[in-house]
Design a protein around this motif. Structure first.
Motif, PDB file in Angstrom:
ATOM      1  N   LYS A   1       0.829  -1.211   0.000  1.00  0.00           N
ATOM      2  CA  LYS A   1       0.000   0.000   0.000  1.00  0.00           C
ATOM      3  C   LYS A   1       0.867   1.266   0.000  1.00  0.00           C
ATOM      4  O   LYS A   1       0.565   2.239  -0.692  1.00  0.00           O
ATOM      5  N   GLU A   2       1.946   1.239   0.789  1.00  0.00           N
ATOM      6  CA  GLU A   2       2.843   2.392   0.837  1.00  0.00           C
ATOM      7  C   GLU A   2       3.520   2.612  -0.520  1.00  0.00           C
ATOM      8  O   GLU A   2       3.669   3.758  -0.979  1.00  0.00           O
TER       9      GLU A   2
ATOM     10  N   LYS B   1       1.095   4.211  -2.940  1.00  0.00           N
ATOM     11  CA  LYS B   1       0.957   5.642  -2.666  1.00  0.00           C
ATOM     12  C   LYS B   1       2.134   6.427  -3.249  1.00  0.00           C
ATOM     13  O   LYS B   1       1.961   7.509  -3.807  1.00  0.00           O
ATOM     14  N   GLU B   2       3.341   5.867  -3.073  1.00  0.00           N
ATOM     15  CA  GLU B   2       4.531   6.544  -3.569  1.00  0.00           C
ATOM     16  C   GLU B   2       4.510   6.640  -5.096  1.00  0.00           C
ATOM     17  O   GLU B   2       4.862   7.676  -5.682  1.00  0.00           O
TER      18      GLU B   2
ATOM     19  N   SER C   1       1.829   6.699  -6.991  1.00  0.00           N
ATOM     20  CA  SER C   1       0.811   7.693  -7.359  1.00  0.00           C
ATOM     21  C   SER C   1       1.321   9.106  -7.150  1.00  0.00           C
ATOM     22  O   SER C   1       1.087  10.003  -7.965  1.00  0.00           O
ATOM     23  N   ARG C   2       2.069   9.302  -6.021  1.00  0.00           N
ATOM     24  CA  ARG C   2       2.584  10.638  -5.717  1.00  0.00           C
ATOM     25  C   ARG C   2       3.592  11.082  -6.784  1.00  0.00           C
ATOM     26  O   ARG C   2       3.538  12.211  -7.275  1.00  0.00           O
TER      27      ARG C   2
ATOM     28  N   ASP D   1      -3.413  10.560  -6.784  1.00  0.00           N
ATOM     29  CA  ASP D   1      -3.093  10.006  -5.473  1.00  0.00           C
ATOM     30  C   ASP D   1      -4.057  10.531  -4.415  1.00  0.00           C
ATOM     31  O   ASP D   1      -4.102  10.035  -3.298  1.00  0.00           O
ATOM     32  N   SER D   2      -4.827  11.565  -4.788  1.00  0.00           N
ATOM     33  CA  SER D   2      -5.881  12.093  -3.914  1.00  0.00           C
ATOM     34  C   SER D   2      -6.785  12.982  -4.763  1.00  0.00           C
ATOM     35  O   SER D   2      -6.379  13.444  -5.841  1.00  0.00           O
TER      36      SER D   2
ATOM     37  N   TYR E   1      -9.956   7.188  -8.801  1.00  0.00           N
ATOM     38  CA  TYR E   1      -9.514   7.241  -7.419  1.00  0.00           C
ATOM     39  C   TYR E   1     -10.393   6.306  -6.586  1.00  0.00           C
ATOM     40  O   TYR E   1     -11.619   6.445  -6.567  1.00  0.00           O
TER      41      TYR E   1
END
Length: 879
Positions: A745-746, A749-750, A752-753, A786-787, A813
């Motif tokens: 999951k981390e 996120k990275e 996507s960022r 990512d958001s 999303y």
């Protein structure tokens, strides 16, 4: 005389006249697939009248609970608007199966009305079929029937038929003159008029002919009697009321509705109608639920849903804004449980069913009524008083708004509805086909089987104590349905023997398999079925030699298969008791399947069972299995069995004497199936699935014994394989998987960022790729998110650099589509961001809105994002 007193007096009168007093059957017909609901007293005796079933009595009397709503017999729309129509009612009846005929039926009906009920003879009239000279003469012999009171009427009024073919005959009706004040006022008003002056009290059907396919009628060898008198109607007459709803049978319900609504009864016809509808429909709801029916979107369940929702709608017209229907149905239980004790048993379930359905319907009702009232207001401005069929269909198909309620609201506003237009729309757009309610018993359709029934053949089941038995072949039915004297190798045949150890499919348990061995041949039994009351057939294939009528044979049940089936059947009883203990007494079986491989159990419950509840049920069930509790079976009178706490299951037909299967103090049910001797034989039970199959109905599937053990072994192997792949001991698997998921999951996120950061840095390329539409620069792009904030940040930056133009961005999303439209200030007079977003979001199944310069939207279909973004240029052209 109260309604309860009339019911009691009627049954006592016929008991004294040598009639067997038979309990009301369920509202769900067990032997007649042509009916939605039991709608008359004769339904439970139909097979007796048809000669397909024999009883140990030839005259009977009942007070039968009935429902007429849906199908051919449908009084739903009239309820509340007339004095006599009901969805639920009680039918008093007496029946003769080839015993007495017209003379005694007429004598007893007249005696009960004039002596026991003491009705005024001067007010009574009689109608007979115009060609029935016998009935006319018999009525003339009744000395205290006033002269000139016998009226001849035609086939439409005084001739009864079970169907296009089958038993039929003339009938005679007893009417009471309620006086000109309740009549139509026409000078020609007489018996047969549709007004309420000459009120039919009792219908005596003389079943004396059989009508064939050509219409020819031949006399029946044993003419029979079928009579019916509505309790609500005779109670109103006895109490001097001209409306059934004013009798004591409804008084408690009306009082409760007045109390809850604060509205008076008897002053305003709008309120009167609403209260009568609610009272009637509450009775129908209480009794249907007590007989195992639950609201759904098809068949009988849909009719119940319509009844309940119509009651809720009329409650709204009384100002009942809060949940109320459960309080009225509770009053039904309170006022009628003396005559129908089974109502009390289902009281908790009833309250949950009613509250759940009313809560679900409230939002639909509010929205639908608002749309309907708006449409009626529009039509009034156009001087029209017909609600269009396509609008009704839209309410029904799109919003689930019942047609009955549209009709009721229209009637209150002096509007009619376009029935034909609605029917046409239904035919054109209905996705689901109607369920057919045609059918018939095997005994009626198959000549060879009917011959066995007519000869009063019965099968003695000896399979509780043995898996083998000797008997004689007394019936063979070939594949064409005809009687046969012999069946040779390779032929399919149905075999009848007076004794059998083979269990016939019933109560959810499938039929036994095995073989039948004779002196000259052998047959493999593929299935065992019941085709009529007490008639068991072995569906078989002759695999060697031949089998002949009157040959002695040995019947051998496949023992291993029977034992596995017995384990699963006993496990079903244990599971039922465990679920009641964990979930509550409202749990009732509504269906089951017991095979050698598995068991399936359908039950009433209103939410998915939690993992914790499932675990508790499984633990309780296996504790009882390990206790090795002996099973006890005994034969008891049905009433005694139920009083002892034995559970009777929905959908099953029980005789006067029933078999009770007890597992210690843990479980006690009425059951004719085969079972283990002690629970330890089951070995182990494992629940493999729990799902919802209808509104308020859940399903559990489970396996036992070797099948259950195989599941544990397979899962053990699976765990060992996973542990080997992840290089950890089995006991550390959970921690290892949690760490891997967290790391994954981390990393996501990275990714996507970083992707979003790259996209922001590539704004110049996006602007350079802008297309010009009617002189306006338009930037359209799909972006990685990512958001949700990323979409807005990118939009602001692109618009600022673009200076003048339109920006449309889309991304996915958390499994949903996200869209953004921005319009520079100088273009908002020409283009509105809100209008553009509405058109785009529709393509991803969503909706949205916002200011002229910025609008956002979401949708459940991210797979349609590319299509939506490709359509942007055309959408802007159309603005």
């Amino acid at each position: 005389m109260t309604g309860n007193e009339i019911r009691s007096q009627f049954l006592k009168f016929f008991e004294v006249n040598d009639h067997a007093i038979i309990d009301s059957s369920s509202l769900i017909p067990q032997d007649d697939p042509t009916l939605l609901f039991t709608n008359s007293g004769m339904v439970q005796f139909k097979r007796v009248f048809m000669g397909e079933e024999k009883r140990d009595y030839t005259r009977a009397s009942t007070c039968q609970r009935c429902v007429r709503a849906g199908g051919k017999h449908n009084d739903l729309e009239n309820v509340g608007h007339t004095a006599r129509h009901h969805t639920f009612f009680e039918m008093l009846g007496n029946f003769s199966f080839g015993d007495y005929f017209k003379a005694e039926a007429i004598r007893m009906a007249w005696e009960f009305l004039t002596v026991n009920l003491a009705l005024d003879k001067e007010k009574l009239w009689v109608s007979v079929f115009e060609d029935d000279e016998e009935a006319f003469a018999l009525w003339k012999e009744i000395e205290d029937l006033p002269k000139g009171r016998i009226v001849r009427l035609g086939e439409a009024d005084n001739f009864w038929a079970m169907g296009d073919t089958g038993p039929c005959g003339p009938c005679s009706e007893i009417h009471i003159d309620q006086g000109p004040e309740v009549g139509c006022g026409r000078p020609d008003c007489a018996i047969g008029c549709d007004c309420d002056r000459y009120l039919e009290l009792w219908n005596l059907v003389f079943m004396q002919f059989y009508r064939d396919e050509t219409g020819k009628m031949t006399p029946l060898p044993k003419p029979s009697i079928d009579t019916g008198m509505g309790l609500e109607r005779v109670a109103a007459v006895m109490q001097g009321k001209h409306n059934n709803f004013d009798s004591d049978l409804f008084a408690g319900l009306i009082t409760k509705i007045v109390e809850l609504s604060g509205k008076p009864y008897g002053r305003d016809e709008r309120f009167n109608t609403a209260m009568r509808v609610i009272a009637d429909h509450s009775r129908a709801t209480a009794f249907l639920v007590a007989d195992g029916m639950l609201p759904s979107n098809e068949g009988r369940g849909y009719v119940l849903r319509r009844i309940m929702r119509r009651a809720v709608r009329f409650g709204r017209s009384l100002g009942l804004e809060q949940l109320f229907l459960a309080e009225i149905t509770a009053e039904v239980v309170k006022t009628m449980n003396q005559a129908y004790p089974h109502l009390t048993e289902s009281a908790n379930l009833l309250a949950k069913v009613v509250n759940n359905e009313e809560e679900r319907f409230r939002e639909t009702l509010d929205n639908g009524l608002a749309m309907l009232n708006s449409e009626i207001g529009r039509l009034q401005q156009e001087d029209s008083n017909i609600v269009p069929g396509d609008f009704i269909f839209k309410l029904y198909d799109t919003y689930g708004f019942p047609v009955d309620i549209v009709r009721d609201v229209a009637l209150e506003q002096d509007f009619s509805i376009d029935e034909q237009g609605f029917a046409k729309a239904m035919e054109e757009q209905r996705a689901l086909s109607k369920k057919s309610w045609k059918g018939g018993s095997l005994a009626a359709m198959v000549p060879g089987v009917k011959k066995l029934v007519d000869a009063a053949r019965k099968t003695q089941f000896v399979g509780y104590k043995t898996h083998r038995a000797h008997s004689i072949i007394k019936g063979l039915v070939d594949h064409a349905g005809e009687s046969a004297d012999q069946a040779a190798q390779g032929e399919r045949v149905s075999i009848f023997c007076p004794e059998t150890p083979f269990y016939a499919e019933a109560g959810g348990q499938i039929g036994d398999q095995g073989e039948i061995v004779g002196p000259n041949g052998t047959a493999t039994v593929l299935d065992t079925i019941v085709v009529a009351d007490g008639v068991i057939l072995h569906e078989a294939e002759v695999t060697k030699g031949s089998l002949t009528i009157d040959e002695p044979v040995e019947l051998k049940v496949m023992e291993g298969r029977r034992q596995r089936t017995a384990c699963n059947h006993s496990a079903t009883h244990i599971l039922h008791a465990a679920m009641k203990a964990v979930l509550g007494d409202h749990v009732k079986q509504s269906g089951s399947l017991v095979t050698p491989e598995r068991l399936r159990f359908d039950f009433t419950h209103f939410s998915p069972i939690t993992p914790e509840e499932l675990a508790r049920i499984e633990i309780l069930a296996n504790e009882e299995i390990r206790a090795n509790t002996p099973l006890n079976t005994e034969m008891l009178a049905r009433e005694e069995a139920v009083k002892s706490g034995a559970v009777a299951l929905f959908g099953e037909k029980y005789g006067e004497t029933v078999r009770v299967v007890s597992i210690g103090s843990f479980s006690k049910e009425l059951c004719g199936g085969t079972h283990v001797r002690a629970t330890g034989e089951i070995g182990l039970l494992k629940i493999i699935a729990e799902t919802g199959i209808a509104a308020g109905v859940r399903r559990i599937e489970a396996v036992t014994g070797p099948e259950a053990f195989n599941i544990f072994q397979a899962r053990e192997k699976q765990l060992a394989k996973l542990a080997n792949l992840l290089k950890v001991p089995t006991e550390n698997l959970e921690n290892k998987i949690e760490k891997l998921l967290s790391t994954s999951k981390e990393l996501e996120k990275e990714v996507s960022r970083l992707t979003a950061k790259l996209a922001l840095s590539d704004i110049d390329n996006l602007i350079n790729s802008a297309r010009t539409v009617d002189g306006t620069r338009v930037v359209v792009s799909s972006v990685v998110l990512d958001s949700p904030k990323t979409l807005r940040d990118m939009g602001d930056k692109i618009r600022d650099k673009l200076v003048s133009g339109i920006v449309v961005l889309g991304g996915e999303y958390q499994g949903k589509a996200a869209l953004l439209v921005m319009v520079s200030k100088d273009l908002t007079d020409t283009y509105k961001a809100g209008n553009i977003i509405k058109a785009i979001s529709a393509k991803v199944g969503g909706r949205g809105g916002g200011r002229p310069d910025m609008a956002q939207a979401g949708g459940p279909n991210p797979d349609k994002l590319a299509e939506a973004l490709n359509a942007v240029y055309d959408i802007i052209k159309e603005q």
